[in-house]
Design an enzyme around this catalytic site. Structure first.
Site, PDB file in Angstrom:
ATOM      1  N   LYS A  35       1.031  -1.307  -0.061  1.00  0.00           N
ATOM      2  CA  LYS A  35       0.019  -0.046  -0.026  1.00  0.00           C
ATOM      3  C   LYS A  35       0.827   1.324   0.097  1.00  0.00           C
ATOM      4  O   LYS A  35       0.753   2.230  -1.002  1.00  0.00           O
ATOM      5  CB  LYS A  35      -0.823  -0.085   1.396  1.00  0.00           C
ATOM      6  CG  LYS A  35      -1.664   1.452   1.418  1.00  0.00           C
ATOM      7  CD  LYS A  35      -2.463   1.289   2.771  1.00  0.00           C
ATOM      8  CE  LYS A  35      -1.795   1.699   4.160  1.00  0.00           C
ATOM      9  NZ  LYS A  35      -1.378   3.081   4.239  1.00  0.00           N
ATOM     10  N   ASN A  36       1.918   1.176   0.834  1.00  0.00           N
ATOM     11  CA  ASN A  36       2.625   2.686   1.022  1.00  0.00           C
ATOM     12  C   ASN A  36       3.671   2.795   0.024  1.00  0.00           C
ATOM     13  O   ASN A  36       4.250   4.108  -0.095  1.00  0.00           O
ATOM     14  CB  ASN A  36       3.416   2.403   2.461  1.00  0.00           C
ATOM     15  CG  ASN A  36       2.416   2.763   3.511  1.00  0.00           C
ATOM     16  OD1 ASN A  36       1.222   2.959   3.560  1.00  0.00           O
ATOM     17  ND2 ASN A  36       2.738   2.476   4.678  1.00  0.00           N
ATOM     18  N   ARG A 105      -4.388  10.809   4.843  1.00  0.00           N
ATOM     19  CA  ARG A 105      -3.452  11.898   4.994  1.00  0.00           C
ATOM     20  C   ARG A 105      -2.484  11.996   3.563  1.00  0.00           C
ATOM     21  O   ARG A 105      -2.077  12.906   3.529  1.00  0.00           O
ATOM     22  CB  ARG A 105      -2.811  11.567   6.068  1.00  0.00           C
ATOM     23  CG  ARG A 105      -3.354  11.692   7.247  1.00  0.00           C
ATOM     24  CD  ARG A 105      -2.552  11.593   8.517  1.00  0.00           C
ATOM     25  NE  ARG A 105      -1.524  12.179   8.506  1.00  0.00           N
ATOM     26  CZ  ARG A 105      -1.085  13.653   8.697  1.00  0.00           C
ATOM     27  NH1 ARG A 105      -2.344  14.140   9.157  1.00  0.00           N
ATOM     28  NH2 ARG A 105      -0.050  14.650   8.693  1.00  0.00           N
ATOM     29  N   CYS A 129      -4.471  12.719  13.613  1.00  0.00           N
ATOM     30  CA  CYS A 129      -4.995  11.507  13.404  1.00  0.00           C
ATOM     31  C   CYS A 129      -4.983  10.665  14.774  1.00  0.00           C
ATOM     32  O   CYS A 129      -4.435  11.139  15.834  1.00  0.00           O
ATOM     33  CB  CYS A 129      -4.637  10.598  12.439  1.00  0.00           C
ATOM     34  SG  CYS A 129      -3.161   9.841  12.423  1.00  0.00           S
ATOM     35  N   ARG A 134       1.112  14.823  13.514  1.00  0.00           N
ATOM     36  CA  ARG A 134       1.461  14.469  12.120  1.00  0.00           C
ATOM     37  C   ARG A 134       1.321  16.103  11.488  1.00  0.00           C
ATOM     38  O   ARG A 134       0.474  16.039  10.402  1.00  0.00           O
ATOM     39  CB  ARG A 134       0.500  13.427  11.683  1.00  0.00           C
ATOM     40  CG  ARG A 134       0.400  12.405  12.444  1.00  0.00           C
ATOM     41  CD  ARG A 134      -0.198  11.214  11.521  1.00  0.00           C
ATOM     42  NE  ARG A 134       0.656  10.440  10.554  1.00  0.00           N
ATOM     43  CZ  ARG A 134       0.149   9.560   9.719  1.00  0.00           C
ATOM     44  NH1 ARG A 134      -0.928   8.787  10.054  1.00  0.00           N
ATOM     45  NH2 ARG A 134       1.059   9.007   8.702  1.00  0.00           N
ATOM     46  N   ASP A 324       4.667   0.617  12.166  1.00  0.00           N
ATOM     47  CA  ASP A 324       3.408   0.103  11.688  1.00  0.00           C
ATOM     48  C   ASP A 324       3.433  -1.233  12.196  1.00  0.00           C
ATOM     49  O   ASP A 324       2.511  -2.002  11.938  1.00  0.00           O
ATOM     50  CB  ASP A 324       3.530   0.235  10.220  1.00  0.00           C
ATOM     51  CG  ASP A 324       3.032   1.752   9.731  1.00  0.00           C
ATOM     52  OD1 ASP A 324       2.708   2.532  10.666  1.00  0.00           O
ATOM     53  OD2 ASP A 324       3.295   1.749   8.544  1.00  0.00           O
ATOM     54  N   ARG A 416      -8.719  -0.047   4.839  1.00  0.00           N
ATOM     55  CA  ARG A 416      -7.647   0.918   4.394  1.00  0.00           C
ATOM     56  C   ARG A 416      -6.337   0.240   3.967  1.00  0.00           C
ATOM     57  O   ARG A 416      -5.770   0.585   2.952  1.00  0.00           O
ATOM     58  CB  ARG A 416      -7.451   2.117   5.371  1.00  0.00           C
ATOM     59  CG  ARG A 416      -8.618   2.855   5.457  1.00  0.00           C
ATOM     60  CD  ARG A 416      -8.135   4.356   6.349  1.00  0.00           C
ATOM     61  NE  ARG A 416      -6.809   4.393   5.804  1.00  0.00           N
ATOM     62  CZ  ARG A 416      -5.757   4.914   6.740  1.00  0.00           C
ATOM     63  NH1 ARG A 416      -6.026   5.044   7.814  1.00  0.00           N
ATOM     64  NH2 ARG A 416      -4.711   5.405   6.145  1.00  0.00           N
TER      65      ARG A 416
HETATM   66  C1  UD1 Z   1       4.533   6.973   6.476  1.00  0.00           C
HETATM   67  C2  UD1 Z   1       3.478   5.606   6.236  1.00  0.00           C
HETATM   68  C3  UD1 Z   1       3.013   5.288   7.857  1.00  0.00           C
HETATM   69  C4  UD1 Z   1       4.099   5.051   8.790  1.00  0.00           C
HETATM   70  C5  UD1 Z   1       5.126   6.321   8.740  1.00  0.00           C
HETATM   71  C6  UD1 Z   1       6.349   5.888   9.647  1.00  0.00           C
HETATM   72  C7  UD1 Z   1       2.508   6.237   4.186  1.00  0.00           C
HETATM   73  C8  UD1 Z   1       1.423   6.351   3.468  1.00  0.00           C
HETATM   74  N1  UD1 Z   1       2.422   5.930   5.668  1.00  0.00           N
HETATM   75  O1  UD1 Z   1       3.620   7.957   7.136  1.00  0.00           O
HETATM   76  O2  UD1 Z   1       2.159   3.958   7.673  1.00  0.00           O
HETATM   77  O3  UD1 Z   1       3.524   4.752   9.928  1.00  0.00           O
HETATM   78  O4  UD1 Z   1       5.414   6.486   7.591  1.00  0.00           O
HETATM   79  O5  UD1 Z   1       7.212   5.038   9.161  1.00  0.00           O
HETATM   80  O6  UD1 Z   1       3.514   5.664   3.635  1.00  0.00           O
HETATM   81  N2  UD1 Z   1       6.713  14.443  11.005  1.00  0.00           N
HETATM   82  C9  UD1 Z   1       6.834  15.951  11.069  1.00  0.00           C
HETATM   83  N3  UD1 Z   1       6.676  16.849  10.332  1.00  0.00           N
HETATM   84  C10 UD1 Z   1       6.462  16.454   8.728  1.00  0.00           C
HETATM   85  C11 UD1 Z   1       6.427  15.100   8.672  1.00  0.00           C
HETATM   86  C12 UD1 Z   1       6.394  14.080   9.587  1.00  0.00           C
HETATM   87  O7  UD1 Z   1       7.035  15.997  12.290  1.00  0.00           O
HETATM   88  O8  UD1 Z   1       6.713  17.303   7.980  1.00  0.00           O
HETATM   89  C13 UD1 Z   1       6.566  13.716  12.041  1.00  0.00           C
HETATM   90  C14 UD1 Z   1       5.386  12.788  12.067  1.00  0.00           C
HETATM   91  O9  UD1 Z   1       4.404  13.418  12.858  1.00  0.00           O
HETATM   92  C15 UD1 Z   1       5.829  11.720  12.992  1.00  0.00           C
HETATM   93  C16 UD1 Z   1       7.162  11.094  12.192  1.00  0.00           C
HETATM   94  O10 UD1 Z   1       7.647  12.373  11.770  1.00  0.00           O
HETATM   95  O11 UD1 Z   1       5.841  11.791  14.134  1.00  0.00           O
HETATM   96  C17 UD1 Z   1       6.964  10.253  10.966  1.00  0.00           C
HETATM   97  O12 UD1 Z   1       6.253  10.599  10.047  1.00  0.00           O
HETATM   98  P1  UD1 Z   1       6.346  10.311   8.571  1.00  0.00           P
HETATM   99  O13 UD1 Z   1       7.495   9.388   8.349  1.00  0.00           O
HETATM  100  O14 UD1 Z   1       6.321  11.439   7.880  1.00  0.00           O
HETATM  101  O15 UD1 Z   1       5.105   9.399   8.431  1.00  0.00           O
HETATM  102  P2  UD1 Z   1       4.082   9.531   7.185  1.00  0.00           P
HETATM  103  O16 UD1 Z   1       4.825   9.725   5.735  1.00  0.00           O
HETATM  104  O17 UD1 Z   1       2.977  10.095   7.321  1.00  0.00           O
END
Ligand code: UD1
Length: 437
Positions: A35-36, A105, A129, A134, A324, A416
């Site tokens: 999925k990701n 998201r 969420c 996030r 995850d 999902r």
């Molecule tokens: C992706 C995955 C999700 C997984 C996560 C971490 C997808 C669609 N989803 O989510 O399943 O749990 O990686 O492995 O691929 N953060 C900030 N600022 C930002 C971006 C992120 O502070 O601009 C923080 C987030 O709040 C979180 C951490 O960084 O605490 C990791 O987030 P991130 O790696 O961005 O996760 P996603 O890409 O949303």
């Protein structure tokens, strides 16, 4: 109450899953596409008007939402089994509306490709969420570094630029989504971009492979430094999405939790090293056999002969233990013979499942980002509620291992991210049914 064996995987928001637990899982299951990895690849098709085909895409609600968003933006999306062809039907729009972004998201991944191609992009700001706040500050600072201006109004973030210019960008944290967004923006920027402290997840490498097939010049994806030579345009391409490592981990843990004997085909053990090592430490026997027909794939055999040993985990960015899989590991540790500790370092509120596991007899104490699990070797069925996708997987695992019947509510979270969950588990001998709400 009438129990209906699931025929179709789609249900309404009020569906429940009923599991009569205590049965060992036995048999084989084919792992779906990731999925990701599928999501950023689908958004990458916005970088060209030429046809793109993605194979091995799982049939999931998040994929449906992404296809709807692409169609809203002006793409034509044709799906057949696990293949998706994306073509351009009319000039593309550059705004992702709240109606679609609130459902998923990852919709913020429209920003990078649209900004790169059209010099403008806007998207409804995703809220927090169940697992954390996030924010998207790291995404936005990468766009700013490439020369974009950002503006916020009425819940939308609006980006514009007079042409992105390559630069050295050091991410504050190796965010998966921010790495993907920055990558999709700089493939069309002028000159060279160096991205440092980026995420190393296999899904990033897969997205970069697709972008390179489209004519991008990306080196180093899968490491913490990515170098991109910007191009004037990208063309259409075909790509085979990698297997889902989180789905694989979920079935491995489900098998271990039920003291089962399961084989998982069509997967990449190289993406699961940390999970496999932890399962071995927990006393689970793992064997890996290369697929003779397609050498890229392998089959993982998993067998439990003794009591599950308690094993400490601390989540972290890849190649560390994936956040995850933290919830599923908590279910397994509740069934272990002794005490263990779980540390969550990625999301600030990712222990919501602990209280629901408590309803099934698990003994878990939460303090800050640590969970102390007193494994008792057994759980009992209960009525529980899913708070997010992986929390749902944890509750399903616990229910499969528990004595008696469990009723799992709010299964739309599971829809999902787990393709044909009930069918796959039924094939392994689980008693699992969906009640349509
Ligand atoms: C992706 C995955 C999700 C997984 C996560 C971490 C997808 C669609 N989803 O989510 O399943 O749990 O990686 O492995 O691929 N953060 C900030 N600022 C930002 C971006 C992120 O502070 O601009 C923080 C987030 O709040 C979180 C951490 O960084 O605490 C990791 O987030 P991130 O790696 O961005 O996760 P996603 O890409 O949303």
């Amino acid at each position: 109450m009438i129990l209906i064996m699931i025929e179709s995987q789609w249900g309404s928001g009020m569906d429940k899953i009923i599991i009569e637990g205590g049965r060992r899982l036995k048999g084989s299951v084919e792992i779906s596409g990731s999925k990701n990895a599928s999501l950023p690849c689908l958004f990458a098709t916005l970088l060209t008007d030429e046809p793109c085909t993605l194979n091995n895409v799982p049939e999931l609600n998040d994929i449906d939402t992404t296809c709807k968003l692409l169609e809203h933006l002006g793409k034509k999306v044709e799906r057949k089994d696990h293949s998706i062809q994306v073509t351009s039907r009319k000039p593309l729009k550059t705004e992702a509306p709240y109606e679609l972004v609130k459902r998923m998201r990852a919709s913020v991944l429209v920003l990078g490709p649209l900004l790169a191609r059209f010099g403008k992009a806007s998207c409804s700001m995703p809220g927090g969420c169940a697992i954390g706040v996030r924010p998207i500050n790291i995404h936005l600072s990468s766009f700013q570094a490439l020369g974009a201006e950002t503006e916020f109004s009425q819940g939308m973030v609006r980006l514009k630029s007079n042409g992105l210019k390559g630069k050295k960008i050091v991410l504050d944290f190796p965010s998966v989504g921010a790495t993907e967004n920055a990558l999709m923006a700089c493939v069309l920027a002028k000159g060279q971009t160096i991205l440092e402290n980026v995420a190393k997840e296999p899904e990033i490498e897969d997205c970069a492979k697709f972008l390179n097939a489209m004519g991008a010049e990306i080196k180093g994806a899968g490491t913490s430094k990515i170098v991109v030579q910007g191009k004037d345009f990208l063309h259409g391409a075909t790509h085979q999405v990698i297997p889902d490592r989180i789905e694989t981990a979920t079935y491995l843990i489900a098998s271990a939790a039920t003291k089962g004997e399961v084989e998982l085909s069509h997967t990449y053990p190289k993406h699961l090293k940390v999970i496999i090592n932890h399962l071995i430490k927990a006393g689970i026997k793992i064997q890996i056999k290369e697929d003779k027909l397609n050498r890229e794939y392998a089959t993982i055999f998993c067998k439990v002969q003794k009591a599950i040993k308690p094993v400490y985990i601390k989540t972290g960015p890849y190649p560390k233990f994936p956040t995850d899989v933290q919830a599923q590991w908590m279910s397994l540790m509740s069934l272990a013979d002794g005490n263990s500790l779980i540390q969550e370092t990625i999301f600030e509120n990712r222990f919501v499942h602990a209280a629901e596991l408590g309803r099934m007899g698990a003994k878990i104490k939460i303090k800050g980002n640590q969970a102390k699990v007193s494994g008792s070797g057994r759980l009992s069925g209960a009525e529980v509620m899913v708070s997010d996708l992986r929390a749902g997987a944890a509750l399903v695992i616990a229910a499969l291992a528990a004595k008696g019947k469990s009723v799992i509510q709010r299964v739309y979270h599971l829809d999902r991210g787990y393709e044909k969950l009930e069918q796959k588990l039924s094939r392994l001998g689980a008693r699992i049914y969906r009640v349509h709400g």
